[in-house]
Design a protein around this motif. Structure first.
Motif, short mmCIF file in Angstrom:
data_model
loop_
_atom_site.label_atom_id
_atom_site.label_comp_id
_atom_site.label_asym_id
_atom_site.label_seq_id
_atom_site.Cartn_x
_atom_site.Cartn_y
_atom_site.Cartn_z
N GLU A 29 0.74 -1.21 -0.02
CA GLU A 29 -0.04 -0.16 0.14
C GLU A 29 0.94 1.37 0.29
O GLU A 29 0.51 2.13 -0.68
N GLN A 30 1.99 1.19 0.71
CA GLN A 30 2.81 2.32 0.94
C GLN A 30 3.53 2.66 -0.67
O GLN A 30 3.69 3.81 -0.98
N ARG A 54 1.21 4.58 -2.59
CA ARG A 54 1.22 5.68 -2.26
C ARG A 54 2.19 6.68 -3.00
O ARG A 54 2.23 7.84 -3.28
N GLU A 55 3.51 6.00 -2.63
CA GLU A 55 4.52 6.49 -3.23
C GLU A 55 4.70 6.82 -4.51
O GLU A 55 5.04 7.78 -5.20
N VAL A 100 1.91 7.24 -6.48
CA VAL A 100 1.12 8.42 -6.91
C VAL A 100 1.93 9.78 -6.63
O VAL A 100 1.84 10.75 -7.22
N VAL A 101 2.78 9.88 -5.43
CA VAL A 101 3.31 10.92 -5.25
C VAL A 101 4.35 11.39 -6.19
O VAL A 101 4.55 12.51 -6.59
#
Length: 101
Positions: free
Chosen positions: A64-65, A68-69, A71-72
Motif C-alpha cells: 500500500e505504501q 502511495r509513493e 502517486v506522489v
C-alpha cells in the motif's frame, strides 16, 4: 494459506491492543533467540503464528505504501489528487465571554 503452513492465517488485529500484543511477541522471540533457548511447543506455535500474521500485515502495508509513493512520484497524478482533495478549513470556535464576580 501461508508459505510455511497449509493452515490459513487468522486476520491480523490492527487495534492498538493487537499491535501491543505483537510487539510483546517480537520481544519474547528476541529473548528466546538471545538466550539460546527453545520454547515449549505450545509457545513456539503461538509465537510463530503471531509473527507470520505480523509479517503478512507488514507486507500488505508495504505494498500500500508503494502505491502511495507511486502517486506522489507521478507528477500528473499527484496534481490531480491535490485538485480533488483540498484541505478542510473550519471557522474558529466562538469564544464565550465569562462574567467575573
Amino acid at each position: 494459506m501461508s508459505m510455511i503452513s497449509s493452515n490459513a492465517l487468522p486476520g491480523f488485529d490492527k487495534s492498538s491492543e493487537g499491535f501491543t500484543s505483537s510487539a510483546r511477541d517480537v520481544g519474547e522471540v528476541i529473548a528466546y533467540l538471545a538466550g539460546g533457548l527453545r520454547p515449549d511447543p505450545e509457545t513456539l506455535s503461538r509465537l510463530s503464528l503471531s509473527l507470520r500474521g505480523l509479517r503478512e500485515f507488514l507486507i500488505e502495508e508495504a505494498e500500500e505504501q508503494a502505491g502511495r509513493e507511486a502517486v506522489v512520484e507521478d507528477l500528473v497524478l499527484a496534481q490531480a489528487v491535490r485538485q480533488v482533495v483540498r484541505p478542510v478549513t473550519l471557522p474558529d470556535m466562538p469564544v464565550k465571554e465569562v462574567a467575573h464576580a
